[in-house]
Design an enzyme around this catalytic site. Structure first.
Site, PDB file in Angstrom:
ATOM      1  N   ARG A 150      10.334  37.301 -39.713  1.00 36.62           N
ATOM      2  CA  ARG A 150      11.279  38.228 -38.695  1.00 36.62           C
ATOM      3  C   ARG A 150      11.402  37.852 -37.435  1.00 36.62           C
ATOM      4  NH1 ARG A 150       8.562  43.738 -39.280  1.00 36.62           N
ATOM      5  NH2 ARG A 150      10.190  44.548 -37.874  1.00 36.62           N
ATOM      6  N   ARG A 165       5.811  50.700 -41.894  1.00 34.72           N
ATOM      7  CA  ARG A 165       7.212  50.135 -42.418  1.00 34.72           C
ATOM      8  C   ARG A 165       6.803  49.136 -43.641  1.00 34.72           C
ATOM      9  NH1 ARG A 165      11.514  49.018 -38.126  1.00 34.72           N
ATOM     10  NH2 ARG A 165      11.675  47.116 -39.366  1.00 34.72           N
ATOM     11  N   ARG A 185       2.407  49.928 -35.560  1.00 38.24           N
ATOM     12  CA  ARG A 185       3.444  51.256 -35.569  1.00 38.24           C
ATOM     13  C   ARG A 185       3.372  51.786 -36.792  1.00 38.24           C
ATOM     14  NH1 ARG A 185       9.505  48.947 -35.087  1.00 38.24           N
ATOM     15  NH2 ARG A 185       8.991  47.445 -36.923  1.00 38.24           N
ATOM     16  N   ARG A 199      23.126  41.174 -34.233  1.00 34.46           N
ATOM     17  CA  ARG A 199      21.789  40.226 -34.292  1.00 34.46           C
ATOM     18  C   ARG A 199      22.159  38.807 -34.564  1.00 34.46           C
ATOM     19  NH1 ARG A 199      17.912  44.465 -36.532  1.00 34.46           N
ATOM     20  NH2 ARG A 199      15.794  43.759 -36.693  1.00 34.46           N
ATOM     21  N   LYS A 201      13.095  48.422 -29.083  1.00 34.65           N
ATOM     22  CA  LYS A 201      14.622  49.021 -29.071  1.00 34.65           C
ATOM     23  C   LYS A 201      14.708  50.428 -29.960  1.00 34.65           C
ATOM     24  CE  LYS A 201      15.761  45.481 -32.040  1.00 34.65           C
ATOM     25  NZ  LYS A 201      14.565  44.604 -31.995  1.00 34.65           N
TER      26      LYS A 201
HETATM   27  P1  AMP Z   1      14.960  46.700 -37.714  1.00 31.74           P
HETATM   28  O1  AMP Z   1      14.557  48.093 -38.539  1.00 31.74           O
HETATM   29  O2  AMP Z   1      16.045  46.813 -36.945  1.00 31.74           O
HETATM   30  O3  AMP Z   1      13.892  46.026 -37.696  1.00 31.74           O
HETATM   31  O4  AMP Z   1      15.490  46.198 -39.164  1.00 31.74           O
HETATM   32  C1  AMP Z   1      14.844  45.749 -40.363  1.00 31.74           C
HETATM   33  C2  AMP Z   1      15.458  44.882 -41.097  1.00 31.74           C
HETATM   34  O5  AMP Z   1      16.721  45.247 -41.677  1.00 31.74           O
HETATM   35  C3  AMP Z   1      15.513  43.237 -40.632  1.00 31.74           C
HETATM   36  O6  AMP Z   1      14.506  42.292 -40.596  1.00 31.74           O
HETATM   37  C4  AMP Z   1      16.750  42.821 -41.354  1.00 31.74           C
HETATM   38  O7  AMP Z   1      16.398  42.460 -42.671  1.00 31.74           O
HETATM   39  C5  AMP Z   1      17.597  44.177 -41.796  1.00 31.74           C
HETATM   40  N1  AMP Z   1      18.419  44.446 -40.451  1.00 31.74           N
HETATM   41  C6  AMP Z   1      18.853  45.296 -39.563  1.00 31.74           C
HETATM   42  N2  AMP Z   1      19.723  45.069 -38.804  1.00 31.74           N
HETATM   43  C7  AMP Z   1      20.378  43.893 -39.157  1.00 31.74           C
HETATM   44  C8  AMP Z   1      21.471  43.411 -38.832  1.00 31.74           C
HETATM   45  N3  AMP Z   1      22.254  43.798 -37.572  1.00 31.74           N
HETATM   46  N4  AMP Z   1      21.755  42.329 -39.247  1.00 31.74           N
HETATM   47  C9  AMP Z   1      21.171  41.777 -40.381  1.00 31.74           C
HETATM   48  N5  AMP Z   1      20.070  42.300 -40.854  1.00 31.74           N
HETATM   49  C10 AMP Z   1      19.562  43.556 -40.435  1.00 31.74           C
END
Ligand code: AMP
Length: 218
Positions: free
Chosen positions: A174, A163, A130, A91, A16
């Site tokens: 996740r 990360r 990553r 999400r 993404k």
């Molecule tokens: P990402 O970088 O998009 O993989 O997001 C990393 C983490 O941030 C996720 O595993 C969630 O804990 C939190 N997070 C990011 N976007 C959202 C969202 N739209 N709703 C809830 N938690 C989020």
């Protein structure tokens, strides 16, 4: 592109962020990544960051009202006036309903959701390999797309970081959160005829080469 709000759906590791970044550059609209905004808040130690940190480390979702609040604030900034790319948001179904209500309130039409489909074994390799540039945010992968010099960004020499949530236990959690809470969004947008699906098992360049012209003409 007719839709002002572009949404990237997909499991963790689907690509993404990589695709949203390309699309944002090509279409000249900002990439709004809730994950990046939350990581920034964690780094700065703000109250929002402190609240989000535990959830992120556990691989769980941050509460809807928290993420909806930061998105609403970000979308209201001048650079998002012509459109924006949402990366990692919505999400959950309530978050998707929030996007619908927000776009309607602002008179900004229907969103377009791009779902990046990837097999689970590919996801795991992408997540464990990553690395992200600490300066410009460029994303590499030690298995598929390594930098020229180990640990260093090709573009600006920035240090590449892994990360905190890209470890096996958190990754598993996740994926559970994705399957339970996020994957229903595919049907949500399909039913509204606002879904475009892409094969995310391909190389990032290959995906972008067909996705970007499609979006420009959509
Ligand atoms: P990402 O970088 O998009 O993989 O997001 C990393 C983490 O941030 C996720 O595993 C969630 O804990 C939190 N997070 C990011 N976007 C959202 C969202 N739209 N709703 C809830 N938690 C989020």
């Amino acid at each position: 592109m007719r839709a002002q709000a572009l949404i990237f759906l997909g499991a963790p590791g689907a690509g993404k962020g990589t695709q949203a970044r390309e699309v944002s550059k090509e279409l000249g609209i900002p990439q709004i990544s809730t994950g990046d905004m939350l990581r920034e808040a964690v780094k700065k130690g703000t109250p929002l960051g402190l609240e989000a940190k535990r959830k992120m480390e556990a691989g769980e979702l941050v509460p809807d009202e928290v993420v909806c609040g930061i998105v609403e604030e970000r979308v209201g900034q001048p650079d998002a006036a012509k459109g924006f790319v949402l990366d990692g948001f919505p999400r959950t179904i309530p978050q998707a309903q929030f996007v619908d209500a927000m776009l309607e309130r602002k008179g900004r039409g229907n969103p377009l959701a791009v779902n990046i489909r990837v097999d689970e074994d590919v996801l795991l390799k992408r997540l464990t390999g990553r690395r992200t540039c600490s300066v410009c945010g460029e994303i590499y992968n030690v298995h598929f797309n390594p930098p020229r010099v180990d640990g260093i960004c090709d573009k600006d020499g920035g240090k590449l970081l892994e990360r905190a949530d890209d470890n096996e236990t958190t990754i598993r959690q996740r994926l559970v959160a994705y399957n339970n809470q996020t994957s229903p969004l595919i049907d949500y947008y399909r039913k509204k005829k606002l879904l475009h699906e892409v094969n995310g098992n391909l190389e990032p360049d290959q995906i972008a080469r067909t996705l970007i012209p499609f979006l420009k003409g959509a």
